[in-house]
Design an enzyme around this catalytic site. Structure first.
Site, PDB file in Angstrom:
ATOM      1  CE  LYS A 277      41.027  30.863  -0.684  1.00 35.49           C
ATOM      2  NZ  LYS A 277      39.559  30.977  -0.834  1.00 35.49           N
ATOM      3  NE  ARG A 351      32.380  28.722   6.825  1.00 29.84           N
ATOM      4  CZ  ARG A 351      31.673  28.699   5.703  1.00 29.84           C
ATOM      5  NH1 ARG A 351      30.607  27.929   5.603  1.00 29.84           N
ATOM      6  NH2 ARG A 351      32.006  29.458   4.682  1.00 29.84           N
TER       7      ARG A 351
END
Length: 503
Positions: A277, A351
C-alpha cells in the site's frame, strides 16, 4: 459510569444537574418537564416564548436554578420534531448529551426517560437507548495516553414518577449497557496498535472474554491450520514473523441445534503484502481486523443476554506483511475447501482468509452465515461512510439482517450478486482469482466468498466505509466505530425469539 433507575419526582432530585426534554414546536411543556417548569416559576415556558429554547434535536440549554429546585442546574434537551422521533434519535441525543455533560464537568446527573411520555415509545426500549447512547458517546481510547482531565460522567440516574415501571426500565438499562460495552470492546480492539495486538494477542483477549462470559473458546495455530488444509490463512501469514491464529467461540443456548455462524476478518495489520500500500494512511490498517473484533465482541454480548440459539463465532487472524516468504502475485493457494485461488493482488488478502473461515462455518453445520470484513475500498466509493454494504445468496436472510440493522440504528444497503459478475474472477490457472479489477470491486470480492458457503444462507457485510470515523457525531466517536456489533447481536436475538426488537 453507573446508570441506575430511581422512583421519584425529577424536580425534587438533588444532583449536579437535572435534565428534562422538549419536542420542537411545543410552547407549553407537560409531564416531567412541566413539573420542573412549575417548580421554576415558569422559567422554561418563558425561555420558550423568548425563542431561547426551541426543542431542536440535541440542542441543550442550561439554566441555573438559583435554589428553586434542589439541583443547581437544569438542562433542557431538544428532542426534535415529534413525528420524526424514534429510538435511534434517543441514542443520538443521549450520546451528544453525555459529551455535553462531560464538557461542563458534571459528574452526577438525573434525567427523565426521553420518549416514554408523549413520545409514545416503549419505556424499556427508551431506557435501553439512553444507556446505549450514553456509554457509546462517552467512549475514548486512552490506553496509551494520559487523560487530559478527569471530568467523565460518573453517575446517571433515570427518574421515573411511576414506580410500576422501574423493573422494565432497569431491564432496558441493563440491555443497553451490554450492547454498548460490547461495541466499546470492539472499538478497543480495533483501535489498539498492531505492535500490541498481534494475532496471538487478539486470540488471547478473545479467550479472556470468553472465560469471563462463559463462552467456549478454541484457539488454533499453524499446525492445526495445516491439518485442516487452510491454505488461504497460511498463505497470507507467510510474509509475517507473527504466527496466525484461528479463533472459534461457541455459545450454546439451544442444546444440539445447528448454530448460526458469525465469521470475521482478523487481519491485525495490512501492509498490502508484496502489492504494498502507499505510505499515506497506512497506520489505519491496524484496524483491518475490525470485522473479527466485531464478531468477538458480539459473542460476548450474546453470552450475557443468553438467547435460546446456538452461535459459533469464527475469526481467522494474521498479519499481511511483505516478508521474504510472502506470497506473490501469480501464486496459487489451495483452500480448506480444496478450491484454488490465483493471487493477482496480495492486498486482496481478506477474501483469502475468509475463504477458509466460511468453509469452516459450513463444516460446523451452520444454518446461516454472516461474515463481516473491512474488505474493499470500493465500498467506500459506492456508499461513503454512511452505510455498510451487504451481499447475499438468500434474500430472506438479508431481510432478517436488515431488520436487525434497523433495530440497532446501523445503516445497511444491499448490492446485487448477478451471475455476470462472476466472469470477472475467472482465472486461467486456478478455480478463481482473488480480484476482478476495479469495476464492481465490492461485488466481485463477495462473488469469491460465495464460492465457499455452498447452499448455506449467507450475508456478507463489507464495513470498510464505516469502520472508523474522524469526528464525533451521535453515537460515533473518533476512531473505531464498533459497527456492526449491535446489528449482529440484534440478529441473533431475533433468531431466538422471532421479534424485531430484543427485550
Amino acid at each position: 459510569m453507573q446508570i441506575k433507575v430511581q422512583s421519584g419526582d425529577i424536580a425534587a432530585i438533588s444532583a449536579d444537574a437535572i435534565v428534562v426534554n422538549l419536542f420542537e414546536g411545543v410552547s407549553s411543556p407537560g409531564g416531567g418537564t412541566g413539573a420542573v417548569d412549575q417548580a421554576m416559576g415558569g422559567a422554561i415556558s418563558q425561555l420558550i416564548a423568548a425563542g431561547d429554547i426551541r426543542g431542536k434535536l440535541a440542542e441543550f440549554t442550561m439554566v441555573h436554578t438559583l435554589g428553586k429546585v434542589p439541583s443547581p442546574r437544569l438542562i433542557v434537551a431538544g428532542l426534535g420534531k415529534q413525528i420524526d422521533f424514534n429510538l435511534d434519535k434517543i441514542r443520538t441525543l443521549s450520546a451528544d448529551l453525555a459529551r455535553y455533560l462531560r464538557r461542563h464537568r458534571l459528574k452526577n446527573v438525573a434525567l427523565i426517560t426521553h420518549g416514554a411520555g408523549i413520545g409514545g415509545l416503549d419505556a424499556e426500549d427508551c431506557a435501553a437507548a439512553i444507556a446505549e447512547g450514553t456509554a457509546l458517546g462517552l467512549y475514548r481510547f486512552l490506553r496509551h495516553k494520559k487523560s487530559e482531565d478527569d471530568a467523565d460522567l460518573e453517575a446517571l440516574t433515570i427518574v421515573e414518577h411511576d414506580a410500576a415501571k422501574l423493573a422494565s426500565l432497569q431491564k432496558g438499562v441493563d440491555r443497553g449497557l451490554i450492547l454498548a460495552e460490547a461495541t466499546n470492546f470492539c472499538r478497543d480492539l480495533a483501535n489498539e496498535p498492531s505492535n500490541y495486538l498481534t494475532p496471538t494477542e487478539l486470540a488471547d483477549r478473545a479467550k479472556a472474554m470468553a472465560d469471563k462470559t462463559g463462552l467456549e473458546c478454541e484457539i488454533h495455530g499453524p499446525e492445526w491450520l495445516r491439518e485442516k488444509g487452510m491454505g488461504g490463512v497460511l498463505g497470507v501469514a507467510k510474509g509475517s514473523e507473527e504466527e496466525p491464529r484461528f479463533i472459534v467461540m461457541r455459545y450454546k443456548g439451544a442444546g444440539d441445534a445447528r448454530p448460526v455462524a458469525l465469521v470475521g476478518k482478523g487481519i491485525t495489520f495490512d501492509t498490502g503484502g508484496i502489492s504494498i500500500k502507499p505510505a499515506a494512511g497506512m497506520e489505519e490498517m491496524k484496524g483491518d481486523m475490525a470485522g473479527g473484533a466485531s464478531v468477538i465482541a458480539a459473542m460476548t454480548a450474546i453470552a450475557r443476554l443468553r438467547p435460546n440459539v446456538n452461535v459459533v463465532g469464527i475469526v481467522p487472524a494474521t498479519e499481511n506483511m511483505p516478508g521474504g516468504a510472502a506470497i506473490k502475485p501469480g501464486d496459487v493457494l489451495v483452500t480448506m475447501k480444496g478450491k484454488t485461488i490465483e493471487v493477482i493482488n496480495t492486498d486482496a488478502e481478506g477474501r483469502l482468509i475468509l475463504s477458509d473461515g466460511l468453509a469452516f462455518a459450513v463444516e460446523e453445520g451452520a444454518t446461516a452465515i454472516i461474515d463481516v470484513a473491512t474488505l474493499t475500498g470500493a465500498i467506500s466509493i459506492a456508499l461513503g461512510n454512511v452505510a455498510m454494504g451487504a451481499m447475499t445468496n438468500d434474500e430472506a436472510l438479508y431481510g432478517r439482517v436488515k431488520k436487525a440493522a434497523d433495530s440497532a440504528g446501523e445503516k445497511i444497503w444491499e448490492l446485487p450478486m448477478w451471475d455476470e459478475y462472476k466472469d470477472q474472477i475467472k482465472s486461467e490457472v486456478a478455480d478463481m482469482k482473488n480480484t476482478g479489477g476495479r469495476g464492481a470491486g465490492s461485488i466481485t470480492a463477495a462473488m469469491l466468498l460465495r464460492e465457499f458457503v455452498d447452499d448455506t444462507p449467507w450475508v456478507h457485510l463489507d464495513i470498510a466505509g464505516v469502520d472508523t470515523y474522524d469526528r464525533e457525531k451521535g453515537v460515533m466517536v473518533k476512531g473505531a466505530s464498533g459497527i456492526p456489533v449491535r446489528t449482529l447481536v440484534h440478529f441473533v436475538l431475533q433468531s431466538a425469539d422471532g421479534s424485531s426488537t430484543p427485550k
